[in-house]
Design a protein around this motif. Structure first.
Motif, PDB file in Angstrom:
ATOM      1  N   PHE A 224      -1.847   1.231   5.838  1.00 50.30           N
ATOM      2  CA  PHE A 224      -3.461   2.107   5.222  1.00 50.30           C
ATOM      3  C   PHE A 224      -3.349   2.430   6.777  1.00 50.30           C
ATOM      4  N   ARG A 225      -2.725   2.507   7.806  1.00 46.46           N
ATOM      5  CA  ARG A 225      -3.466   3.256   8.665  1.00 46.46           C
ATOM      6  C   ARG A 225      -2.579   4.625   8.825  1.00 46.46           C
ATOM      7  N   THR A 226      -0.998   4.289   8.703  1.00 43.71           N
ATOM      8  CA  THR A 226      -0.754   5.782   8.100  1.00 43.71           C
ATOM      9  C   THR A 226      -1.061   6.824   7.811  1.00 43.71           C
ATOM     10  N   ALA A 227      -1.150   6.026   5.953  1.00 41.64           N
ATOM     11  CA  ALA A 227      -1.964   6.823   5.450  1.00 41.64           C
ATOM     12  C   ALA A 227      -3.569   7.450   5.914  1.00 41.64           C
ATOM     13  N   ILE A 228      -4.329   6.720   7.137  1.00 42.45           N
ATOM     14  CA  ILE A 228      -5.782   7.814   7.613  1.00 42.45           C
ATOM     15  C   ILE A 228      -4.786   9.248   8.346  1.00 42.45           C
ATOM     16  N   LEU A 229      -4.265   8.716   9.403  1.00 42.93           N
ATOM     17  CA  LEU A 229      -3.459   9.571   9.988  1.00 42.93           C
ATOM     18  C   LEU A 229      -3.428  10.719   9.416  1.00 42.93           C
ATOM     19  N   THR A 230      -2.396  10.452   8.140  1.00 42.90           N
ATOM     20  CA  THR A 230      -2.128  12.024   7.508  1.00 42.90           C
ATOM     21  C   THR A 230      -2.247  12.184   6.355  1.00 42.90           C
ATOM     22  N   GLU A 231      -3.295  11.897   5.749  1.00 46.53           N
ATOM     23  CA  GLU A 231      -4.238  12.072   5.297  1.00 46.53           C
ATOM     24  C   GLU A 231      -4.078  11.363   3.902  1.00 46.53           C
ATOM     25  N   GLN A 232      -2.989  10.925   3.564  1.00 47.52           N
ATOM     26  CA  GLN A 232      -2.415  10.354   2.438  1.00 47.52           C
ATOM     27  C   GLN A 232      -2.843   9.210   1.364  1.00 47.52           C
ATOM     28  N   GLN A 233      -2.900   9.377  -0.160  1.00 48.46           N
ATOM     29  CA  GLN A 233      -3.381   8.230  -0.738  1.00 48.46           C
ATOM     30  C   GLN A 233      -2.669   7.354  -0.555  1.00 48.46           C
TER      31      GLN A 233
ATOM     32  N   PRO B 270      -4.327  -2.556  -9.618  1.00 48.24           N
ATOM     33  CA  PRO B 270      -3.699  -1.644  -9.243  1.00 48.24           C
ATOM     34  C   PRO B 270      -4.429  -0.812  -8.891  1.00 48.24           C
ATOM     35  N   ARG B 271      -5.201  -0.517  -7.724  1.00 50.37           N
ATOM     36  CA  ARG B 271      -5.640   0.380  -7.088  1.00 50.37           C
ATOM     37  C   ARG B 271      -5.254   2.337  -6.480  1.00 50.37           C
ATOM     38  N   GLU B 272      -5.914   2.759  -6.719  1.00 44.62           N
ATOM     39  CA  GLU B 272      -5.662   4.151  -6.280  1.00 44.62           C
ATOM     40  C   GLU B 272      -6.775   4.699  -5.541  1.00 44.62           C
ATOM     41  N   LEU B 273      -6.321   4.893  -4.075  1.00 42.58           N
ATOM     42  CA  LEU B 273      -7.330   4.685  -2.786  1.00 42.58           C
ATOM     43  C   LEU B 273      -6.798   5.993  -1.235  1.00 42.58           C
ATOM     44  N   CYS B 274      -8.169   6.468  -0.981  1.00 46.50           N
ATOM     45  CA  CYS B 274      -7.750   6.911   0.217  1.00 46.50           C
ATOM     46  C   CYS B 274      -8.511   6.790   1.025  1.00 46.50           C
ATOM     47  N   PRO B 275      -7.800   6.228   2.501  1.00 47.09           N
ATOM     48  CA  PRO B 275      -8.992   4.524   3.367  1.00 47.09           C
ATOM     49  C   PRO B 275      -9.513   5.932   4.236  1.00 47.09           C
ATOM     50  N   HIS B 276     -10.425   5.566   4.772  1.00 47.93           N
ATOM     51  CA  HIS B 276     -11.056   6.293   6.020  1.00 47.93           C
ATOM     52  C   HIS B 276     -11.122   5.439   7.581  1.00 47.93           C
TER      53      HIS B 276
ATOM     54  N   GLU C   4       1.760   1.447  -1.319  1.00 46.74           N
ATOM     55  CA  GLU C   4       2.653   2.752  -1.086  1.00 46.74           C
ATOM     56  C   GLU C   4       1.817   3.949  -1.206  1.00 46.74           C
ATOM     57  N   LEU C   5       2.575   4.681  -0.185  1.00 48.89           N
ATOM     58  CA  LEU C   5       1.281   5.596   0.409  1.00 48.89           C
ATOM     59  C   LEU C   5       2.148   7.067  -0.945  1.00 48.89           C
ATOM     60  N   ARG C   6       1.413   7.769  -0.848  1.00 51.69           N
ATOM     61  CA  ARG C   6       1.815   9.170  -1.510  1.00 51.69           C
ATOM     62  C   ARG C   6       0.809  10.314  -1.435  1.00 51.69           C
ATOM     63  N   LYS C   7       1.830  11.564  -1.520  1.00 52.20           N
ATOM     64  CA  LYS C   7       1.232  13.038  -1.099  1.00 52.20           C
ATOM     65  C   LYS C   7       0.254  12.637  -2.041  1.00 52.20           C
ATOM     66  N   GLY C   8      -0.772  13.766  -2.039  1.00 46.32           N
ATOM     67  CA  GLY C   8      -1.835  14.048  -3.376  1.00 46.32           C
ATOM     68  C   GLY C   8      -3.032  14.345  -2.319  1.00 46.32           C
TER      69      GLY C   8
END
Length: 107
Positions: A9-18, A27-33, A73-77
């Motif tokens: 989740f920390r990596t997702a914030i730093l790289t702005e990944q979903q 199942p959830r689809e999120l953008c962590p802030h 899982e992280l994904r671009k979007g």
């Protein structure tokens, strides 16, 4: 020591990944802030849930206790900003990383 979910989740914030994950068996689809710890010391993340399953209407802000998260899982979007910020967040009391303060202000 941060959990594997915390690190992702920390990596997702730093790289702005979903983030796609399971939380409380849904199942959830999120953008962590914002990520850090709550008043009880649990690892938590404040995220904008824009898709997946929910007990309420979507999209909406979610406070996730990372001990209840699996299959991360992280994904671009497209990055989802979330709704209004009329009230102060109470999810994360000990902030480690906030996309609005630590990531975007560096640019």
């Amino acid at each position: 020591m941060p959990s594997a979910s915390y690190a992702l989740f920390r990596t997702a914030i730093l790289t702005e990944q979903q983030v796609v994950c399971i939380y409380d068996d849904r199942p959830r689809e999120l953008c962590p802030h914002i990520i850090g710890r709550n008043k009880s010391g649990e690892q938590v993340v404040l995220a904008w849930q824009f898709a997946g399953e929910s007990s309420g209407r979507l999209p909406q802000w979610r406070c996730l206790r990372l001990a209840h998260v699996s299959d991360v899982e992280l994904r671009k979007g497209r990055w989802h900003e979330g709704g209004s910020h009329r009230s102060q967040q109470t999810c994360v009391s000990e902030i480690d990383l906030d996309i609005n303060i630590h990531v975007r202000k560096r640019r």
